[in-house]
Write an enzyme that holds these catalytic residues in place. Structure first.
Site, PDB file in Angstrom:
ATOM      1  N   LYS A 200       0.862  -1.177   0.000  1.00 33.36           N
ATOM      2  CA  LYS A 200       0.000   0.000   0.000  1.00 33.36           C
ATOM      3  C   LYS A 200       0.902   1.231   0.000  1.00 33.36           C
ATOM      4  O   LYS A 200       1.894   1.275   0.717  1.00 33.36           O
ATOM      5  CB  LYS A 200      -0.869  -0.015   1.255  1.00 33.36           C
ATOM      6  CG  LYS A 200      -1.775   1.192   1.431  1.00 33.36           C
ATOM      7  CD  LYS A 200      -2.976   1.119   0.531  1.00 33.36           C
ATOM      8  CE  LYS A 200      -3.941   2.293   0.810  1.00 33.36           C
ATOM      9  NZ  LYS A 200      -4.988   2.357  -0.207  1.00 33.36           N
ATOM     10  N   HIS A 207      10.191   9.543   6.284  1.00 31.16           N
ATOM     11  CA  HIS A 207      11.127   8.423   6.242  1.00 31.16           C
ATOM     12  C   HIS A 207      12.017   8.549   7.479  1.00 31.16           C
ATOM     13  O   HIS A 207      12.889   9.413   7.545  1.00 31.16           O
ATOM     14  CB  HIS A 207      11.949   8.524   4.954  1.00 31.16           C
ATOM     15  CG  HIS A 207      12.906   7.398   4.745  1.00 31.16           C
ATOM     16  ND1 HIS A 207      13.203   6.884   3.503  1.00 31.16           N
ATOM     17  CD2 HIS A 207      13.650   6.669   5.613  1.00 31.16           C
ATOM     18  CE1 HIS A 207      14.084   5.908   3.625  1.00 31.16           C
ATOM     19  NE2 HIS A 207      14.372   5.767   4.899  1.00 31.16           N
ATOM     20  N   GLU A 287      12.375  -1.414   5.314  1.00 33.90           N
ATOM     21  CA  GLU A 287      13.484  -2.293   4.944  1.00 33.90           C
ATOM     22  C   GLU A 287      14.573  -2.192   6.003  1.00 33.90           C
ATOM     23  O   GLU A 287      14.531  -1.325   6.879  1.00 33.90           O
ATOM     24  CB  GLU A 287      14.060  -1.913   3.577  1.00 33.90           C
ATOM     25  CG  GLU A 287      14.696  -0.529   3.521  1.00 33.90           C
ATOM     26  CD  GLU A 287      15.319  -0.210   2.173  1.00 33.90           C
ATOM     27  OE1 GLU A 287      15.691  -1.154   1.458  1.00 33.90           O
ATOM     28  OE2 GLU A 287      15.431   0.980   1.848  1.00 33.90           O
ATOM     29  N   ARG A 291      24.366  -2.699   7.031  1.00 34.13           N
ATOM     30  CA  ARG A 291      25.686  -2.093   6.814  1.00 34.13           C
ATOM     31  C   ARG A 291      25.721  -0.731   7.479  1.00 34.13           C
ATOM     32  O   ARG A 291      24.715  -0.263   8.007  1.00 34.13           O
ATOM     33  CB  ARG A 291      25.913  -1.913   5.311  1.00 34.13           C
ATOM     34  CG  ARG A 291      24.774  -1.144   4.635  1.00 34.13           C
ATOM     35  CD  ARG A 291      25.068  -0.736   3.219  1.00 34.13           C
ATOM     36  NE  ARG A 291      23.883  -0.303   2.489  1.00 34.13           N
ATOM     37  CZ  ARG A 291      23.301   0.889   2.598  1.00 34.13           C
ATOM     38  NH1 ARG A 291      23.792   1.784   3.445  1.00 34.13           N
ATOM     39  NH2 ARG A 291      22.238   1.199   1.879  1.00 34.13           N
ATOM     40  N   ARG A 335      24.482  15.928   1.664  1.00 32.48           N
ATOM     41  CA  ARG A 335      25.347  15.225   0.714  1.00 32.48           C
ATOM     42  C   ARG A 335      25.739  16.206  -0.392  1.00 32.48           C
ATOM     43  O   ARG A 335      24.876  16.871  -0.977  1.00 32.48           O
ATOM     44  CB  ARG A 335      24.612  14.033   0.107  1.00 32.48           C
ATOM     45  CG  ARG A 335      24.126  13.027   1.146  1.00 32.48           C
ATOM     46  CD  ARG A 335      23.591  11.777   0.470  1.00 32.48           C
ATOM     47  NE  ARG A 335      22.974  10.879   1.433  1.00 32.48           N
ATOM     48  CZ  ARG A 335      22.691   9.609   1.199  1.00 32.48           C
ATOM     49  NH1 ARG A 335      22.957   9.089   0.013  1.00 32.48           N
ATOM     50  NH2 ARG A 335      22.128   8.847   2.113  1.00 32.48           N
TER      51      ARG A 335
END
Length: 398
Positions: A200, A207, A287, A291, A335
């Protein structure tokens, strides 16, 4: 460990070298012919050329990396992020050659690196997940049935994906067939794996990810959250810690869920559990990254913890020193990418003629660039990370 080989390049290789020097550990750099003048090659104790510029012939070439470890008598390999960092086969081969992979075991990577398997693991562990398919969606007919059950809009994702590739948002049934096939094709080309799953689509989410660290003795702790909502084409550009919408109660709930996720697989090393957070403070597992993350410095700044050192200690078998989480102040990372905004931000290779970094109180620059450095066209466009910290978010932004 007395000597660690760095199976990576650029700023993360330098970042690992810095911690190794502080811990009294010798380092071995590997490099492609395009990176022979890179700073990680100059600052490591030893350096070995492992191939030509294309990453498939150098940084992704496992036999070349193992050969470099063998001829330099390295005891362990730190994969950094990207390249082979989430490759279960590489972790397994390292173990077979008596080299310690500084990261999780092949089984842990397999369970959490494949997004569909990771989701199933989280459901078993009682961690909230976004409604969607139970695993890989094999056919368009199956996809249509799932979408009808959970309702539109939906998002189709590559099971082996990352970096924003292999994703399609579908708002109506008439667009499903084309999006399903396009996503499978893109996943096959980018990851050599056409498998996709469906969720969905949570609209206007944040995030938010939780940093965890685990040892070989079953201990897992979390080090607070990072907000990573500011993205372009599903790729993070700016990250901060703590999240501006976080409350102590929400941090405790998300932290507990992340620790539960880590303990479910006996996680070892540094890892990140990524969540989607909706406007009502409901959060869903998205997810896990098995690392070190590009954005790990913001966590280091607000917790006063060297995450690379924690990775190395965990790999060496030391127990975690359990301490209550203390976050202080606010940190933001930007970044810095070598890109051309006039041409849709395409990568921009070339020689840096002048390179001068900002400094001052609570300003940190993680970079491998310098005046005269030639940015190669073969690798990621990120050349630096600017990290600032201050007592408050407003001051950090300033």
């Amino acid at each position: 460990f007395e000597k660690i080989l760095l199976a990576n390049r650029g700023e993360i290789a330098l970042r690992i070298i810095r911690t190794c020097k502080e811990m009294g550990i010798k380092t071995v750099a590997v490099y492609s012919t395009a990176d022979q003048d890179s700073l990680h090659v100059k600052f490591a104790d030893e350096a070995v050329c492992i191939g030509p510029p294309p990453s498939r012939e150098s940084y992704l070439k496992i036999p070349a990396i193992l050969s470099a470890a063998e001829i330099t008598n390295a005891e362990a390999i730190h994969p950094g992020y990207g390249f082979l960092s989430e490759n279960a086969e590489f972790s397994r081969i390292c173990a077979e050659h008596d080299l310690k992979f500084i990261g999780p075991s092949p089984e842990m990577i397999s369970r959490m690196g494949d997004k569909a398997t990771a989701k199933a693991t989280m459901i078993e562990s009682g961690v909230p997940v976004v409604p969607g398919s139970d695993g890989i969606v094999e056919s368009l007919e199956e996809a249509e049935k799932i979408c009808e059950e959970i309702g539109y809009p939906v998002i189709i994702k590559a099971s082996a994906g990352g970096g924003g590739r292999g994703m399609r948002i579908v708002h109506e049934p008439s667009k499903l067939a084309q999006s399903f096939e396009t996503c499978r094709s893109e996943a096959s080309g980018a990851f050599d794996n056409p498998a996709v799953y469906i969720e969905k689509f949570v609209q206007n989410p944040r995030h938010v990810e939780i940093q965890i660290v685990g040892d070989q003795h079953g201990n897992v702790i979390h080090l607070g959250e990072r907000e990573c909502s500011l993205q372009r084409r599903n790729q993070k550009l700016l990250e901060e810690s703590p999240s501006p919408v976080m409350t102590p109660e929400l941090r405790e709930r998300m932290g507990d869920a992340a620790v539960k996720a880590g303990k479910a697989i006996n996680y070892e090393g540094a890892g990140t559990i990524e969540f989607l957070l909706d406007k009502d403070h409901n959060f869903y597992f998205m997810e896990m990254n098995t690392r070190i993350q590009v954005e790990h410095p913001v966590t280091e700044e607000v917790t006063n913890c060297d995450l690379v050192a924690e990775q190395i200690r965990a790999a060496a078998g030391y127990k975690l020193t359990k301490k209550p989480l203390k976050m202080r102040g606010h940190a933001i990372e930007c970044r810095i990418n070598a890109e051309d905004p006039a041409f849709n931000f395409r990568p921009s290779a070339g020689t840096i003629s002048v390179f001068h970094t900002p400094g001052g109180h609570s300003v940190r620059i993680d970079t491998h660039a310098y005046s005269g450095y030639r940015i190669p066209p073969h690798d990621d466009a990120m050349i630096a990370k600017l990290i600032v910290s201050a007592p408050t978010r407003r001051e950090a932004i300033g």
